[in-house]
Design a protein around this motif. Structure first.
Motif, short mmCIF file in Angstrom:
data_model
loop_
_atom_site.label_atom_id
_atom_site.label_comp_id
_atom_site.label_asym_id
_atom_site.label_seq_id
_atom_site.Cartn_x
_atom_site.Cartn_y
_atom_site.Cartn_z
N VAL A 1 -2.50 -3.17 -12.10
CA VAL A 1 -3.37 -2.00 -12.06
C VAL A 1 -4.60 -2.25 -11.19
N ASP A 2 -5.19 -3.43 -11.31
CA ASP A 2 -6.38 -3.75 -10.51
C ASP A 2 -6.10 -3.79 -9.01
N ASN A 3 -4.84 -3.92 -8.63
CA ASN A 3 -4.47 -3.98 -7.21
C ASN A 3 -3.71 -2.74 -6.75
N SER A 4 -3.66 -1.71 -7.59
CA SER A 4 -2.98 -0.46 -7.21
C SER A 4 -3.94 0.46 -6.47
N MET A 5 -3.47 0.98 -5.34
CA MET A 5 -4.25 1.93 -4.54
C MET A 5 -3.32 3.03 -4.05
N LEU A 6 -3.87 4.24 -3.99
CA LEU A 6 -3.15 5.38 -3.46
C LEU A 6 -4.05 6.06 -2.44
N PHE A 7 -3.45 6.60 -1.39
CA PHE A 7 -4.20 7.33 -0.37
C PHE A 7 -3.67 8.76 -0.36
N LEU A 8 -4.58 9.72 -0.50
CA LEU A 8 -4.21 11.13 -0.42
C LEU A 8 -4.99 11.76 0.73
N GLU A 9 -4.27 12.22 1.73
CA GLU A 9 -4.90 12.87 2.87
C GLU A 9 -5.30 14.29 2.48
N VAL A 10 -6.55 14.64 2.79
CA VAL A 10 -7.13 15.93 2.41
C VAL A 10 -7.60 16.65 3.67
N ARG B 1 7.42 8.65 -4.26
CA ARG B 1 6.57 8.67 -5.45
C ARG B 1 6.26 7.25 -5.89
N SER B 2 5.00 7.01 -6.14
CA SER B 2 4.55 5.72 -6.62
C SER B 2 4.56 5.72 -8.15
N PHE B 3 4.68 4.53 -8.73
CA PHE B 3 4.53 4.34 -10.16
C PHE B 3 3.22 3.62 -10.39
N ILE B 4 2.36 4.17 -11.27
CA ILE B 4 1.12 3.50 -11.58
C ILE B 4 1.02 3.33 -13.10
N GLY B 5 0.22 2.36 -13.51
CA GLY B 5 0.04 2.08 -14.93
C GLY B 5 -1.24 2.69 -15.46
N ALA B 6 -1.40 2.57 -16.77
CA ALA B 6 -2.58 3.13 -17.42
C ALA B 6 -3.03 2.20 -18.53
N LYS B 7 -4.31 1.93 -18.53
CA LYS B 7 -4.90 1.11 -19.60
C LYS B 7 -4.89 1.89 -20.91
N ASN B 8 -5.26 3.17 -20.83
CA ASN B 8 -5.20 4.08 -21.97
C ASN B 8 -4.42 5.30 -21.48
N VAL C 1 -0.63 -3.81 -16.91
CA VAL C 1 -0.67 -5.20 -16.49
C VAL C 1 -1.90 -5.29 -15.60
N LYS C 2 -2.92 -5.99 -16.05
CA LYS C 2 -4.22 -6.00 -15.37
C LYS C 2 -4.11 -6.27 -13.87
N ASP C 3 -3.42 -7.32 -13.47
CA ASP C 3 -3.32 -7.65 -12.04
C ASP C 3 -2.66 -6.53 -11.24
N GLY D 1 -8.71 1.77 -13.51
CA GLY D 1 -9.05 0.91 -12.38
C GLY D 1 -8.23 1.19 -11.13
N ILE D 2 -7.31 2.14 -11.18
CA ILE D 2 -6.53 2.52 -9.99
C ILE D 2 -7.51 3.06 -8.95
N LEU D 3 -7.40 2.57 -7.73
CA LEU D 3 -8.30 3.00 -6.65
C LEU D 3 -7.61 4.06 -5.79
N TRP D 4 -8.19 5.23 -5.79
CA TRP D 4 -7.72 6.33 -4.93
C TRP D 4 -8.59 6.39 -3.69
N HIS D 5 -7.95 6.53 -2.54
CA HIS D 5 -8.62 6.81 -1.27
C HIS D 5 -8.30 8.27 -0.94
N PHE D 6 -9.32 9.07 -0.75
CA PHE D 6 -9.13 10.44 -0.28
C PHE D 6 -9.70 10.48 1.12
N GLY D 7 -8.92 10.90 2.09
CA GLY D 7 -9.42 10.85 3.46
C GLY D 7 -8.73 11.80 4.39
#
Length: 124
Positions: free
Chosen positions: A62-71, A11-18, A58-60, A114-120
């Motif tokens: 969150v701006d560099n967080s990415m998750l990949f979900l295989e679909v 499990r990853s931990f991600i942040g939230a601006k709001n 933390v802007k840096d 700003g979290i970038l999700w890759h669905f692939g």
């Protein structure tokens, strides 16, 4: 892999601006929420696919967080996401079209923080 440990999930931990907007976004995306504290929730799509959302920004980070979900069916899932109109309901959310790569296909979704999700899916 070492079978004696019987690993069950990662499990990853991600942040939230709001935090509250992000919680609404992920529920709209189809995740179920388990509130762990006033500053953290666990979001699950099933028992093995989950992540922690924190009331932390933390802007840096969150701006560099990415998750990949295989679909399994990428085209169908993109159509489903488009029908949810996430880009209209949430600020800063962006959804791309499918990109074909030599390893498989994917599309991208930026959440409102700003979290970038890759669905692939991968070529067999």
């Amino acid at each position: 892999m070492d079978k004696k440990h019987q690993f069950k999930s990662v499990r990853s931990f991600i942040g939230a601006k709001n935090f509250n907007e992000s919680r609404k976004f992920y529920k709209e995306l189809g995740f179920s929420e388990v509130v762990l504290s006033e500053n953290m929730s666990l979001f699950k799509i099933d028992e093995k696919l989950s992540f922690y959302l924190q009331k932390a920004y933390v802007k840096d980070w969150v701006d560099n967080s990415m998750l990949f979900l295989e679909v399994g069916n990428l085209e169908e899932y993109l159509t489903e996401l488009k029908s949810k109109k996430l880009t209209e309901k949430f600020s800063n959310v962006r959804l791309s079209e499918i990109v074909i790569n030599e390893w498989g296909k994917e599309f991208f979704l930026h959440d409102s923080s700003g979290i970038l999700w890759h669905f692939g899916n991968f070529k067999n």
